[in-house]
Design a protein around this motif. Structure first.
Motif, PDB file in Angstrom:
ATOM      1  N   THR A  65       1.050  -1.246   0.202  1.00  0.00           N
ATOM      2  CA  THR A  65      -0.201   0.313   0.251  1.00  0.00           C
ATOM      3  C   THR A  65       0.922   0.896  -0.047  1.00  0.00           C
ATOM      4  OG1 THR A  65       0.223   0.026   2.250  1.00  0.00           O
ATOM      5  CG2 THR A  65      -1.839  -1.406   1.410  1.00  0.00           C
ATOM      6  N   PHE A  66       0.415   1.964  -0.423  1.00  0.00           N
ATOM      7  CA  PHE A  66       0.950   3.635  -0.573  1.00  0.00           C
ATOM      8  C   PHE A  66       1.634   3.616   1.087  1.00  0.00           C
ATOM      9  CE2 PHE A  66      -1.145   6.179  -3.664  1.00  0.00           C
ATOM     10  CZ  PHE A  66      -0.810   4.765  -4.529  1.00  0.00           C
ATOM     11  N   GLU A  67       0.659   3.713   2.446  1.00  0.00           N
ATOM     12  CA  GLU A  67       1.464   3.542   4.075  1.00  0.00           C
ATOM     13  C   GLU A  67       2.374   2.828   3.741  1.00  0.00           C
ATOM     14  OE1 GLU A  67      -1.604   2.749   2.901  1.00  0.00           O
ATOM     15  OE2 GLU A  67      -1.814   5.607   3.599  1.00  0.00           O
ATOM     16  N   GLU A  68       3.006   1.477   3.431  1.00  0.00           N
ATOM     17  CA  GLU A  68       3.414   0.403   3.585  1.00  0.00           C
ATOM     18  C   GLU A  68       4.696   1.170   2.376  1.00  0.00           C
ATOM     19  OE1 GLU A  68       1.005  -3.254   4.628  1.00  0.00           O
ATOM     20  OE2 GLU A  68       1.500  -2.787   2.443  1.00  0.00           O
ATOM     21  N   LEU A  69       4.978   1.721   1.691  1.00  0.00           N
ATOM     22  CA  LEU A  69       5.871   1.960   0.393  1.00  0.00           C
ATOM     23  C   LEU A  69       6.354   3.510   1.451  1.00  0.00           C
ATOM     24  CD1 LEU A  69       4.237   2.137  -2.602  1.00  0.00           C
ATOM     25  CD2 LEU A  69       6.273   0.540  -1.717  1.00  0.00           C
ATOM     26  N   THR A  70       5.316   4.005   1.925  1.00  0.00           N
ATOM     27  CA  THR A  70       5.743   5.160   2.813  1.00  0.00           C
ATOM     28  C   THR A  70       6.772   4.906   3.856  1.00  0.00           C
ATOM     29  OG1 THR A  70       4.158   6.577   1.825  1.00  0.00           O
ATOM     30  CG2 THR A  70       5.750   7.802   3.512  1.00  0.00           C
ATOM     31  N   ARG A  71       6.123   4.319   4.723  1.00  0.00           N
ATOM     32  CA  ARG A  71       7.162   3.413   6.184  1.00  0.00           C
ATOM     33  C   ARG A  71       8.731   2.760   5.446  1.00  0.00           C
ATOM     34  NH1 ARG A  71       5.548  -1.054   9.775  1.00  0.00           N
ATOM     35  NH2 ARG A  71       7.321  -0.795  10.897  1.00  0.00           N
ATOM     36  N   VAL A  72       8.485   2.312   4.447  1.00  0.00           N
ATOM     37  CA  VAL A  72      10.180   1.931   4.029  1.00  0.00           C
ATOM     38  C   VAL A  72      10.754   2.446   3.658  1.00  0.00           C
ATOM     39  CG1 VAL A  72      11.084   0.369   2.425  1.00  0.00           C
ATOM     40  CG2 VAL A  72       9.324  -0.435   3.108  1.00  0.00           C
ATOM     41  N   ALA A  73      10.757   3.675   3.225  1.00  0.00           N
ATOM     42  CA  ALA A  73      11.033   4.428   2.694  1.00  0.00           C
ATOM     43  C   ALA A  73      11.360   5.571   3.767  1.00  0.00           C
ATOM     44  CB  ALA A  73      10.525   5.716   0.812  1.00  0.00           C
TER      45      ALA A  73
END
Ligand code: SAM
Ligand code: SF4
Length: 333
Positions: free
Chosen positions: A53-61
């Protein structure tokens, strides 16, 4: 939000390479079927629930930036602009304050370029492998050259500067268009970059004979528009400026002039697998980690472990070279 990058430590591998560039594939799907990337039919798409999800991608980033001082993020795919609400992801990543870039086939930019720019996207690379309508249609299996050309102009009009146009050169397929592309770049005010064909095509048609070495590409352009090499630094592209002052052109010699010794990239596939190299044969499953209560410390440890196992180079020219089991569209180019 200001990120406390002063707390970051370098994400170095055993060869001393420090990693600061995250490439995120936001989807494995695409509206084109480039012959060197995907088969015409029969791609097995990941179900939506597999995609981060966008939230998961943002968290990794965020972990990459805050813990390790990453300074650039590139969104790619598949075709990143077919993922719904892509400008919203750009908005979510923009506060990280890194150089935020996108690689796209350009087909949707007439409607999206402005929104992407307004959302905080810094740079855009557009892939285009032929300026001839019939050849373009044969290469992409889509008759959409005018849309892509309009997309390039829309990116320039939206304020992206420079707009880069990436051309994969395949011997015997489009190598007769090198000078036409150089002229196109000069006329349109975009930086054309020629990329050597890599053994990542889904149909496995790559042979070493299909690679046109960067040196030959530069020589072909120089014979018509004289060039001068610009000092390279750690950029994978070797840039040359036109001696008449009309811009620049680049070559990316992944096969004949590998830049592995200065590689600073890690990649996240659309289904949340972390890879230390485009050609890696193993991956770290961040999706399971993210969805099973993993902490930021766990993500940090996964990044460290993945990079620790990174090899010195892809070894395409060596007999021991093993092709990755995934194609470029799945890994994220
Ligand atoms: N769909 C977007 C696009 O085409 O720009 C982004 C993803 S695409 C996989 C990223 C880049 O990889 C494109 O520039 C594409 O031309 C390049 N590419 C795909 N397969 C390749 C191959 N076998 N060798 C070299 N480049 C390749
Ligand atoms: Fe799609 Fe890009 Fe692959 Fe072409 S190169 S099929 S546009 S992902």
């Amino acid at each position: 939000m200001t990120v406390p990058v002063d707390l970051a430590r370098p994400l170095a591998d055993r060869f001393g390479r420090v990693h600061r560039d995250l490439r995120i594939s936001v989807t494995d799907r695409c509206n084109f079927r480039c012959t060197y990337c995907m088969p015409a039919e029969g791609m097995d798409w990941h179900p939506r629930s597999d995609l981060l999800t966008f939230e998961e991608l943002t968290r990794v980033a965020t972990v990459c930036v805050e813990r390790f001082g990453f300074d650039s993020i590139r969104l790619t795919g598949g075709e990143p602009t077919v993922r719904a609400r892509l400008p919203h992801l750009v908005e979510m990543l923009s506060p990280l304050g890194v150089d935020l870039a996108l690689t796209t086939n350009g087909s949707t930019l007439t409607t999206m370029a402005h929104d992407l720019h307004a959302a905080g996207l810094d740079r855009i690379n557009i892939s285009l492998d032929s300026l001839q309508p019939e050849r373009f249609a044969a290469l992409t299996r889509r008759d959409e050259l005018p849309r892509v050309l309009d997309g390039i102009r829309a990116a320039v009009a939206a304020g992206f500067d420079p707009v880069k146009v990436n051309v994969v050169v395949v011997r015997g397929v489009n190598d007769d268009e090198i000078v036409d592309f150089a002229r196109f770049g000069r006329d349109e005010g975009v930086v054309v970059r020629f990329i050597e064909f890599m053994p990542l095509d889904a149909e496995q048609k790559w042979t070493s004979g299909s690679v046109l070495p960067s040196a030959e590409i530069v020589a072909a352009i120089d014979a018509v528009f004289p060039l001068e090499a610009i000092e390279r630094g750690s950029d994978p592209a070797q840039t040359h400026r036109y001696l008449d002052g009309t811009g620049a052109v680049g070559v990316i010699g992944t096969v004949t002039e590998p830049f592995c010794s200065s590689c600073d990239r890690v990649r996240l596939t659309a289904d949340g697998q972390l890879r230390a190299c485009l050609f890696a044969t193993d991956e770290t499953d961040l999706r399971t980690l993210l969805r099973s209560g993993g902490t930021d410390d766990d993500l940090e440890a996964a990044l460290v472990a993945t990079v620790a196992g990174k090899w010195a180079g892809h070894g395409i020219s060596e007999v021991s070279f093993t092709r990755p089991t995934r194609s470029m569209s799945e890994i994220g180019g």
